[in-house]
Design a protein around this motif. Sequence first.
Motif, PDB file in Angstrom:
ATOM      1  N   ARG A 182      -9.520  -5.330  73.913  1.00  0.00           N
ATOM      2  CA  ARG A 182     -10.099  -5.173  73.037  1.00  0.00           C
ATOM      3  C   ARG A 182     -11.546  -5.054  72.588  1.00  0.00           C
ATOM      4  O   ARG A 182     -11.805  -4.860  71.648  1.00  0.00           O
ATOM      5  CB  ARG A 182      -9.969  -7.578  73.081  1.00  0.00           C
ATOM      6  N   LEU A 183     -12.275  -5.375  73.834  1.00  0.00           N
ATOM      7  CA  LEU A 183     -13.941  -5.627  73.751  1.00  0.00           C
ATOM      8  C   LEU A 183     -13.532  -3.913  73.466  1.00  0.00           C
ATOM      9  O   LEU A 183     -15.083  -3.682  72.678  1.00  0.00           O
ATOM     10  CB  LEU A 183     -14.440  -6.497  74.738  1.00  0.00           C
ATOM     11  N   TYR A 184     -12.875  -3.242  74.626  1.00  0.00           N
ATOM     12  CA  TYR A 184     -13.697  -1.803  74.616  1.00  0.00           C
ATOM     13  C   TYR A 184     -13.106  -1.048  72.834  1.00  0.00           C
ATOM     14  O   TYR A 184     -13.897  -0.334  72.275  1.00  0.00           O
ATOM     15  CB  TYR A 184     -12.274  -1.616  75.127  1.00  0.00           C
ATOM     16  N   ASP A 185     -11.887  -2.234  72.086  1.00  0.00           N
ATOM     17  CA  ASP A 185     -10.600  -1.464  71.060  1.00  0.00           C
ATOM     18  C   ASP A 185     -12.634  -1.904  69.443  1.00  0.00           C
ATOM     19  O   ASP A 185     -12.525  -0.725  68.626  1.00  0.00           O
ATOM     20  CB  ASP A 185      -9.737  -2.468  70.620  1.00  0.00           C
ATOM     21  N   LEU A 186     -12.904  -3.170  69.764  1.00  0.00           N
ATOM     22  CA  LEU A 186     -13.650  -3.543  68.528  1.00  0.00           C
ATOM     23  C   LEU A 186     -15.577  -2.428  68.862  1.00  0.00           C
ATOM     24  O   LEU A 186     -15.943  -1.948  68.107  1.00  0.00           O
ATOM     25  CB  LEU A 186     -14.582  -5.037  69.316  1.00  0.00           C
ATOM     26  N   TYR A 187     -15.999  -2.304  70.385  1.00  0.00           N
ATOM     27  CA  TYR A 187     -16.698  -1.157  70.701  1.00  0.00           C
ATOM     28  C   TYR A 187     -17.019   0.026  70.063  1.00  0.00           C
ATOM     29  O   TYR A 187     -17.642   0.209  69.161  1.00  0.00           O
ATOM     30  CB  TYR A 187     -17.056  -1.590  72.074  1.00  0.00           C
ATOM     31  N   SER A 188     -15.372   0.316  70.305  1.00  0.00           N
ATOM     32  CA  SER A 188     -15.085   1.711  69.666  1.00  0.00           C
ATOM     33  C   SER A 188     -15.401   2.005  68.396  1.00  0.00           C
ATOM     34  O   SER A 188     -15.376   3.240  67.546  1.00  0.00           O
ATOM     35  CB  SER A 188     -13.634   2.771  70.132  1.00  0.00           C
ATOM     36  N   PHE A 189     -14.341   0.875  67.488  1.00  0.00           N
ATOM     37  CA  PHE A 189     -14.251   1.590  66.338  1.00  0.00           C
ATOM     38  C   PHE A 189     -14.856   1.400  64.974  1.00  0.00           C
ATOM     39  O   PHE A 189     -15.616   1.352  64.307  1.00  0.00           O
ATOM     40  CB  PHE A 189     -13.115   0.952  65.789  1.00  0.00           C
ATOM     41  N   ASN A 190     -15.939   0.058  65.722  1.00  0.00           N
ATOM     42  CA  ASN A 190     -17.401  -0.148  64.812  1.00  0.00           C
ATOM     43  C   ASN A 190     -18.731   0.158  65.175  1.00  0.00           C
ATOM     44  O   ASN A 190     -18.787   0.602  64.601  1.00  0.00           O
ATOM     45  CB  ASN A 190     -17.134  -1.819  65.054  1.00  0.00           C
ATOM     46  N   VAL A 191     -18.466   0.372  66.704  1.00  0.00           N
ATOM     47  CA  VAL A 191     -20.030   0.523  67.206  1.00  0.00           C
ATOM     48  C   VAL A 191     -20.170   2.313  67.141  1.00  0.00           C
ATOM     49  O   VAL A 191     -21.124   2.722  66.578  1.00  0.00           O
ATOM     50  CB  VAL A 191     -20.507  -0.220  68.402  1.00  0.00           C
ATOM     51  N   ILE A 192     -19.463   2.556  67.761  1.00  0.00           N
ATOM     52  CA  ILE A 192     -19.413   4.328  67.941  1.00  0.00           C
ATOM     53  C   ILE A 192     -19.710   4.987  66.964  1.00  0.00           C
ATOM     54  O   ILE A 192     -20.935   5.596  66.565  1.00  0.00           O
ATOM     55  CB  ILE A 192     -18.803   4.826  69.066  1.00  0.00           C
ATOM     56  N   PRO A 193     -18.963   4.424  65.480  1.00  0.00           N
ATOM     57  CA  PRO A 193     -19.173   5.620  64.340  1.00  0.00           C
ATOM     58  C   PRO A 193     -20.540   5.443  63.805  1.00  0.00           C
ATOM     59  O   PRO A 193     -21.078   6.388  62.661  1.00  0.00           O
ATOM     60  CB  PRO A 193     -18.388   5.270  63.780  1.00  0.00           C
ATOM     61  N   ALA A 194     -20.802   4.001  64.350  1.00  0.00           N
ATOM     62  CA  ALA A 194     -22.403   3.452  63.467  1.00  0.00           C
ATOM     63  C   ALA A 194     -23.512   3.865  64.257  1.00  0.00           C
ATOM     64  O   ALA A 194     -24.217   4.682  63.610  1.00  0.00           O
ATOM     65  CB  ALA A 194     -22.595   1.749  63.276  1.00  0.00           C
ATOM     66  N   LEU A 195     -22.963   4.351  65.726  1.00  0.00           N
ATOM     67  CA  LEU A 195     -24.079   4.867  66.350  1.00  0.00           C
ATOM     68  C   LEU A 195     -24.004   6.614  66.147  1.00  0.00           C
ATOM     69  O   LEU A 195     -25.220   7.006  65.253  1.00  0.00           O
ATOM     70  CB  LEU A 195     -23.743   4.818  67.890  1.00  0.00           C
ATOM     71  N   GLY A 196     -23.076   6.818  65.622  1.00  0.00           N
ATOM     72  CA  GLY A 196     -22.499   8.629  64.935  1.00  0.00           C
ATOM     73  C   GLY A 196     -23.791   8.452  64.269  1.00  0.00           C
ATOM     74  O   GLY A 196     -24.361   9.574  63.554  1.00  0.00           O
TER      75      GLY A 196
END
Length: 252
Positions: A182-196
């Motif tokens: 769940r943590l990985y999903d939250l990170y992947s779908f929220n943080v990674i696009p924002a970092l991009g």
Amino acid sequence: MPAARDDTHFGRRTVPLQDKQGLVDDVFHKVAGRYDVMNDLMSFGLHRAWKDALVTAVNPPKNHPFALIDIAGGTGDVAFRVVGCGGAQTRATVCDINAGMLEVGRERAAAHSLAGRVTFTEGNAEALPFADKSFDAATIAFGIRNVPRIERALAEAYRVLRIGGKFLCLEFSSVDVPGLDRLYDLYSFNVIPALGRAVAGDAESYRYLVESIRRFPKREEFSAMLRAAGFARVSCQTMTGGIVALHSGWRL
Ligand code: SAM
């Protein structure tokens, strides 16, 4: 009756099979200049440890000639590591479909005085521009999920390997640790696009990268694809709770 259209996935979208490569190419043209720094940021530097595990599995020799092909090798990260680990007669060929990624790689090779040992060739993993049985090992890191026809790419990797050669595929996989998923999903779908968006000025490309991971075949299915391509002694090792898997097989 009209012929059935072959579809595939581009992230969450269903697209005609023949359109996928162009869409993937657009993504990597856009991110090429920031690709390496984004890898460090997105994975907290973990991609280095995952690639080190890949290099350990390649096990390039110290005392005799060794030729690696790094398919979908992008900016050459894996190739540089294999050459750095092997002896003076270890050579690597980076093959990638994207001229922008290769150009960044060539500059890196020149900066590290490795241009003689790491070479860059533009080519499609589905139709590698190399003769049969030309390489001692073939690697593909975080590349196979971008290739529209995975079976063709596996058949091509098999074709260019010498008998006794090893194939290694590093790819994002499925998290199998309760809680971490769940943590990985939250990170992947929220943080990674924002970092991009913040670092590379491009959230969409990074959203595709995350979504494409979820569409990639599960470990058992991918292992079966390796066997179908002819590889023997197929095995799989997971890392970081299943975030990444290292698949391997031999041409015997
Ligand atoms: N292997 C590198 C690494 O680990 O840093 C780059 C991985 S990057 C996520 C994926 C790469 O796959 C891109 O450089 C892209 O251009 C390449 N690629 C996508 N489709 C390809 C194809 N059909 N043939 C060859 N390379 C392809």
